[in-house]
Design an enzyme around this catalytic site. Structure first.
Site, PDB file in Angstrom:
ATOM      1  N   ARG A 162       3.218 -11.025   2.502  1.00 27.90           N
ATOM      2  CA  ARG A 162       2.413  -9.759   2.401  1.00 27.90           C
ATOM      3  C   ARG A 162       0.989  -9.824   3.363  1.00 27.90           C
ATOM      4  O   ARG A 162       0.607 -11.324   3.568  1.00 27.90           O
ATOM      5  CB  ARG A 162       1.678  -9.492   1.047  1.00 27.90           C
ATOM      6  CG  ARG A 162       0.649  -8.375   0.696  1.00 27.90           C
ATOM      7  CD  ARG A 162       0.395  -8.114  -0.406  1.00 27.90           C
ATOM      8  NE  ARG A 162      -1.153  -9.247  -0.762  1.00 27.90           N
ATOM      9  CZ  ARG A 162      -1.774  -8.987  -1.799  1.00 27.90           C
ATOM     10  NH1 ARG A 162      -1.265  -8.422  -2.900  1.00 27.90           N
ATOM     11  NH2 ARG A 162      -2.964  -9.440  -1.884  1.00 27.90           N
ATOM     12  N   HIS A 173      -1.190  -1.296 -10.497  1.00 32.13           N
ATOM     13  CA  HIS A 173      -2.369  -1.668  -9.893  1.00 32.13           C
ATOM     14  C   HIS A 173      -2.595  -1.473  -8.168  1.00 32.13           C
ATOM     15  O   HIS A 173      -1.564  -0.978  -7.662  1.00 32.13           O
ATOM     16  CB  HIS A 173      -2.502  -3.298  -9.796  1.00 32.13           C
ATOM     17  CG  HIS A 173      -1.437  -4.003  -8.864  1.00 32.13           C
ATOM     18  ND1 HIS A 173      -0.038  -4.115  -9.207  1.00 32.13           N
ATOM     19  CD2 HIS A 173      -2.009  -4.768  -7.831  1.00 32.13           C
ATOM     20  CE1 HIS A 173       0.395  -4.791  -8.474  1.00 32.13           C
ATOM     21  NE2 HIS A 173      -0.696  -5.328  -7.663  1.00 32.13           N
ATOM     22  N   ASP A 191      -4.169  -2.992  -4.788  1.00 31.46           N
ATOM     23  CA  ASP A 191      -4.664  -4.489  -4.329  1.00 31.46           C
ATOM     24  C   ASP A 191      -5.976  -4.998  -4.217  1.00 31.46           C
ATOM     25  O   ASP A 191      -6.776  -4.073  -3.583  1.00 31.46           O
ATOM     26  CB  ASP A 191      -3.877  -4.947  -2.867  1.00 31.46           C
ATOM     27  CG  ASP A 191      -2.343  -4.938  -3.244  1.00 31.46           C
ATOM     28  OD1 ASP A 191      -1.743  -5.373  -4.319  1.00 31.46           O
ATOM     29  OD2 ASP A 191      -1.461  -4.583  -2.337  1.00 31.46           O
ATOM     30  N   HIS A 238       0.763   0.495  -7.191  1.00 31.70           N
ATOM     31  CA  HIS A 238       2.205   0.126  -7.054  1.00 31.70           C
ATOM     32  C   HIS A 238       2.670  -0.906  -8.358  1.00 31.70           C
ATOM     33  O   HIS A 238       1.552  -1.395  -9.056  1.00 31.70           O
ATOM     34  CB  HIS A 238       2.615  -0.564  -5.793  1.00 31.70           C
ATOM     35  CG  HIS A 238       1.545  -1.672  -5.552  1.00 31.70           C
ATOM     36  ND1 HIS A 238       0.407  -1.582  -5.161  1.00 31.70           N
ATOM     37  CD2 HIS A 238       1.934  -3.031  -5.578  1.00 31.70           C
ATOM     38  CE1 HIS A 238      -0.104  -2.716  -4.848  1.00 31.70           C
ATOM     39  NE2 HIS A 238       0.712  -3.824  -4.982  1.00 31.70           N
TER      40      HIS A 238
END
Length: 298
Positions: A266, A96, A98, A251
């Site tokens: 994150r 995917h 983000d 990723h």
């Protein structure tokens, strides 16, 4: 400060050394790091051991920060920081990009490791610009004209053996506000001018095509994204910080560490509205511009 940038993958990835991210990065170094990100797509900084404030300060060299997530709560007291520590069944073990379900997905993602299992838990990255370049001419012609619907109604029930109260609760929060956005299947990176495949696991269908047609075409295009030549596998160590260009990568977090602990933080950087090869911008199908989460970069 003497920065050394060393390629670690044939088509994607570089390791950056000679810079201490616990201290502010000067403008010259910041530009060098930014340019390296656009070129290499993924940058790895080993042994940095940042705290949340240092992490956020570093991420600002790439632009204005988003909040942690459009729907998922942030780390307490850190509105821009998202904890990544899901249990089995709620991990990001699908290719995917983000937050593509909003109209202006992040430009870049930065991720730092706090707790790493003794084995497993690697993150894989793919160069979606290289994937587009690999397409035969007739597939490139097709991809250039396709649009995809992206949604945050991700199906965590895809693997029912991992169904749990934790997964159910997380899914409810993740999709508590529904977002559906139309993005071009081929997006042009505004910094490099290079086209890339802009798909991934938040895509629910191709606009104007049936579910069956969409699934088959997306599977074909995704094959080029995940070809080994276009990928990099990062084995985490505590203290690492990795940043990737969210406009030109996908990723995948390998879910191969059972119930062992794995925790990362994150921070994402605000991005622009994607533009296709013909100059047409992405548009909202359902929901709003998510301005509570991200300022739109013009």
């Amino acid at each position: 400060m003497s920065i050394d940038i060393t390629r670690i993958g044939g088509r994607i990835g570089a390791e950056v050394s000679g810079v201490d991210l616990t201290a502010p990065v000067d403008e010259v170094a910041a530009k060098e790091i930014h340019d390296a990100l656009v070129e290499h797509k993924v940058l790895v900084f080993r042994g940095q051991h940042l705290d949340d404030d240092q992490h956020q300060r570093f991420a600002t060299i790439f632009g204005t920060l988003t909040l942690a997530h459009p729907t998922v709560p942030s780390v307490d007291g850190q509105a821009n920081v998202l904890e990544v520590a899901a249990g089995p069944g709620a991990r990001a073990n699908a290719w995917h990009t983000d937050v593509t379900f909003v109209v202006a997905p992040p430009k870049a993602t930065t991720l730092r490791s706090l707790v790493i299992p003794p084995y497993g838990g690697d993150t894989l990255f793919s160069n979606t610009a290289a994937a587009y370049a690999d397409l035969p001419d007739h597939l490139r012609f097709l991809a250039d004209r396709l649009w995809a619907e992206h949604s945050n109604e991700y199906d965590y029930a895809e693997h029912p053996q991992f169904r749990s109260a934790e997964v159910d609760d997380y899914q409810k929060v993740f999709a508590s506000v529904r977002y559906r956005t139309a993005h071009p299947v081929v997006r042009v990176n505004p910094d490099s001018g290079v086209p890339n495949l802009f798909i991934g696991n938040f895509v629910t269908s191709l606009i104007g095509l049936s579910k069956t047609e969409s699934r088959d075409i997306l599977r074909l295009l995704q094959y080029y994204v995940t070809r080994p030549e276009n990928t990099l596998r990062h084995t985490w160590q505590v203290g690492d910080l990795v940043v990737w260009d969210n406009r030109s990568t996908q990723h995948y977090a390998a879910d191969d560490y059972g119930d062992l602990a794995r925790k990362l933080h994150r921070v994402t950087v605000a991005g622009d509205v994607p533009v296709g090869p013909d100059g047409t911008k992405s548009y909202i199908l359902e929901g709003d511009e998510a301005t509570h989460y991200t300022p739109q970069v013009q």
